[in-house]
Design an enzyme around this catalytic site. Structure first.
Site, PDB file in Angstrom:
ATOM      1  N   ASP A  21       0.837  -1.202   0.000  1.00 48.20           N
ATOM      2  CA  ASP A  21       0.000   0.000   0.000  1.00 48.20           C
ATOM      3  C   ASP A  21       0.872   1.252   0.000  1.00 48.20           C
ATOM      4  O   ASP A  21       2.013   1.226   0.463  1.00 48.20           O
ATOM      5  CB  ASP A  21      -0.896  -0.038   1.253  1.00 48.20           C
ATOM      6  CG  ASP A  21      -2.110   0.854   1.098  1.00 48.20           C
ATOM      7  OD1 ASP A  21      -2.352   1.365  -0.016  1.00 48.20           O
ATOM      8  OD2 ASP A  21      -2.817   1.047   2.099  1.00 48.20           O
ATOM      9  N   HIS A  38       2.418   3.850  -8.925  1.00 49.03           N
ATOM     10  CA  HIS A  38       2.327   2.412  -9.207  1.00 49.03           C
ATOM     11  C   HIS A  38       3.561   1.934  -9.989  1.00 49.03           C
ATOM     12  O   HIS A  38       4.065   0.842  -9.776  1.00 49.03           O
ATOM     13  CB  HIS A  38       1.049   2.098  -9.993  1.00 49.03           C
ATOM     14  CG  HIS A  38      -0.201   2.362  -9.195  1.00 49.03           C
ATOM     15  ND1 HIS A  38      -0.378   1.883  -7.914  1.00 49.03           N
ATOM     16  CD2 HIS A  38      -1.327   3.074  -9.467  1.00 49.03           C
ATOM     17  CE1 HIS A  38      -1.554   2.285  -7.447  1.00 49.03           C
ATOM     18  NE2 HIS A  38      -2.143   3.010  -8.373  1.00 49.03           N
ATOM     19  N   LEU A 132      11.976 -20.076  -5.118  1.00 47.02           N
ATOM     20  CA  LEU A 132      10.936 -19.282  -4.448  1.00 47.02           C
ATOM     21  C   LEU A 132       9.575 -19.457  -5.111  1.00 47.02           C
ATOM     22  O   LEU A 132       9.460 -19.385  -6.336  1.00 47.02           O
ATOM     23  CB  LEU A 132      11.332 -17.797  -4.501  1.00 47.02           C
ATOM     24  CG  LEU A 132      10.319 -16.817  -3.907  1.00 47.02           C
ATOM     25  CD1 LEU A 132      10.292 -16.906  -2.386  1.00 47.02           C
ATOM     26  CD2 LEU A 132      10.622 -15.378  -4.343  1.00 47.02           C
TER      27      LEU A 132
END
Ligand code: FPP
Length: 241
Positions: A21, A38, A132
């Site tokens: 956020d 963004h 991962l």
């Protein structure tokens, strides 16, 4: 060169989830339009994915776009979709080189064709990787995920393939997007809010929660290292004394 993990391997969370956020506020603080926040947010991905891989975190789940985010202004949604497409196009080789296995949490059918194609291609190309586990939540909502799991089980029961009595927490979890992955150990939220915002509600039952004031574009390896140190200092009791 790979750096040493900031905490002992025995204390490393197996599954880290992040609510990324603060992109909008990061941009506003600089007098920039929100989409540039963004864009800076996407740039923050790589160091975190790399650090998790190097430090032995098994699973990293990132909340990139919620089922509620469609209600944002059209220009912002389309900027985000463009960034998603661009990211998977540009980063795929780096993810493959690092043995990352990508999964999509959320319904791909609800995504525009461009980003959907790039994301699904990355999922397919990385399917055999063993490093991962990177889960990107896109068009994702935890309640929708839980309802979907219930629907999948109901369909099996209606077909006669499953008795309702056989439904327990483990079987239920096997119908979530996170099937086969460990529960979330550490949930990080940047941007300072104290909300779960419909992210991985089933999987965070015993997660340690860390809300950090820094905005997502400013979250780097060192912030992650600090978060891991804070996590390692927590006492986890899982409901016991
Ligand atoms: C929250 O910031 C962030 C989002 C809604 C999106 C997070 C998305 C990215 C970092 C990019 C996604 C890209 C890929 C490659 C999957 P906010 O806009 O709510 O910030 P604010 O609370 O300051 O307004």
């Amino acid at each position: 060169m790979a750096s040493a993990p900031p905490i002992d391997a025995s204390l490393m969370p197996r599954h880290v989830a992040i609510i990324m956020d603060g992109n909008g506020r990061w941009a506003k603080a600089r007098g920039l339009p929100r989409p540039l926040g963004h864009k800076a947010g996407v740039a923050a991905f790589r160091p975190i994915v790399e650090a998790c891989g190097e430090w032995g975190v098994e699973t990293l789940s990132l909340f990139a776009f919620s089922t509620e985010n469609w209600a944002r202004p059209k220009e912002e949604v389309s900027a985000l979709m463009g960034l998603i497409e661009e990211y998977f196009n540009r980063e795929l080789q780096n993810l493959l080189d690092r043995n990352v296995r990508l999964s999509l949490f959320g319904d791909p059918a609800g995504l525009p064709e461009g980003p959907r194609a790039f994301v699904l291609r990355a999922v397919e190309k990385s399917a055999q990787n063993t490093g991962l586990r990177l889960n990107i939540a896109l068009n994702y909502g935890a309640r929708a995920e839980i309802a979907r799991a219930a629907r999948l089980l109901a369909e099996e029961a209606v077909r006669g393939a499953l008795l309702p009595d056989a439904i327990d927490e483990t079987l239920f979890a096997s119908k979530l997007y996170s099937a086969g992955l460990p529960d979330v150990d550490l949930l990080i939220r940047t941007g300072g809010e104290m909300r779960a915002s419909n992210f991985l509600l089933y999987q965070i039952a015993y997660a340690e929660f860390l809300s950090l004031p820094c905005f997502w574009p400013d979250f780097g390896r060192e912030t992650l290292a600090e978060a891991l140190r804070a996590y390692a200092g927590r006492e986890r009791r899982f409901g016991k004394l």
